[in-house]
Design an enzyme around this catalytic site. Structure first.
Site, PDB file in Angstrom:
ATOM      1  N   GLU A   1       0.762  -0.806  -0.296  1.00 54.67           N
ATOM      2  CA  GLU A   1       0.094  -0.163   0.018  1.00 54.67           C
ATOM      3  C   GLU A   1       1.100   1.324  -0.302  1.00 54.67           C
ATOM      4  OE1 GLU A   1      -3.016  -0.440   3.078  1.00 54.67           O
ATOM      5  OE2 GLU A   1      -3.803  -2.454   1.824  1.00 54.67           O
TER       6      GLU A   1
ATOM      7  N   GLU B   1      -1.750 -10.485  -5.518  1.00 51.52           N
ATOM      8  CA  GLU B   1      -1.689 -12.184  -6.997  1.00 51.52           C
ATOM      9  C   GLU B   1      -0.715 -11.102  -7.577  1.00 51.52           C
ATOM     10  OE1 GLU B   1      -4.403 -10.076  -5.010  1.00 51.52           O
ATOM     11  OE2 GLU B   1      -5.468 -11.368  -4.870  1.00 51.52           O
TER      12      GLU B   1
HETATM   13  N1  THU Z   1      -6.248  -6.421  -2.320  1.00 51.67           N
HETATM   14  C1  THU Z   1      -5.354  -7.246  -2.621  1.00 51.67           C
HETATM   15  O1  THU Z   1      -3.682  -7.770  -2.284  1.00 51.67           O
HETATM   16  N2  THU Z   1      -6.061  -8.175  -3.541  1.00 51.67           N
HETATM   17  C2  THU Z   1      -6.742  -8.295  -4.338  1.00 51.67           C
HETATM   18  O2  THU Z   1      -7.456  -8.994  -4.831  1.00 51.67           O
HETATM   19  C3  THU Z   1      -7.920  -7.283  -3.778  1.00 51.67           C
HETATM   20  C4  THU Z   1      -7.365  -6.875  -2.097  1.00 51.67           C
HETATM   21  C5  THU Z   1      -5.384  -5.700  -0.692  1.00 51.67           C
HETATM   22  C6  THU Z   1      -5.321  -4.617  -1.780  1.00 51.67           C
HETATM   23  C7  THU Z   1      -5.640  -3.829  -0.690  1.00 51.67           C
HETATM   24  O3  THU Z   1      -3.803  -3.626  -0.034  1.00 51.67           O
HETATM   25  C8  THU Z   1      -6.017  -4.968   0.608  1.00 51.67           C
HETATM   26  O4  THU Z   1      -5.813  -5.165   0.161  1.00 51.67           O
HETATM   27  C9  THU Z   1      -7.479  -4.375   0.849  1.00 51.67           C
HETATM   28  O5  THU Z   1      -8.144  -3.348  -0.436  1.00 51.67           O
END
Ligand code: THU
Length: 134
Positions: free
Chosen positions: A46, A57
């Site tokens: 993030e 992913e």
């Molecule tokens: N996130 C993922 O890593 N993969 C996904 O397929 C959807 C969401 C993460 C993004 C963010 O850091 C957190 O999950 C909450 O949305």
């Protein structure tokens, strides 16, 4: 359960500890298996500018491409300690479609709502994907 399925899931679980998710506090780990047997890991990363976040992913798949894999995705496991059935977002499904083997599906490994490891198919979550005919 198939040994490899559990192995991929446990690797996704272990790597989720490296997630950088101080804003959502929603860690995610992913482990992608290619047909040559190689595995690639990813976590969500993030940023204080929230929209710059990268999903676990796609980070796993970027890692694979960086090491020379451009096709042959067989399976990918996704884990979050915050969400039992952590279904990949639409953008990540489209990325999986990009790297799958020709005319073959991709196995998506997730924990179900009871905490058991289950396998799904990419075609189940994304029956059609964007493409253009060359
Ligand atoms: N996130 C993922 O890593 N993969 C996904 O397929 C959807 C969401 C993460 C993004 C963010 O850091 C957190 O999950 C909450 O949305």
């Amino acid at each position: 359960m198939e040994k490899m399925t559990e192995e991929l899931f446990l690797e996704a679980k272990e790597i989720s500890k490296n997630s950088y998710s101080p804003y959502s506090k929603f860690p995610v780990g992913a482990c992608a298996l290619f047909e040559n047997g190689k595995k690639y890991l990813g976590v969500n990363v993030e940023n204080v500018s929230y929209g710059l976040t990268l999903c676990a992913e796609r980070n796993a798949l970027s890692n694979a491409v960086t090491k020379g894999e451009t096709t042959g995705l067989v399976a990918i496991a996704i884990y979050s300690p915050r969400q039992k059935m952590c279904v990949p977002c639409g953008a990540c499904l489209q990325w999986m479609a990009e790297f799958r083997r020709e005319n073959k599906d991709v196995t998506i490994i997730l924990e179900d709502d009871s905490g058991n490891i289950q396998t799904h198919l990419l075609s189940e979550f994304l029956p059609y994907n964007f493409k253009f005919d060359k």
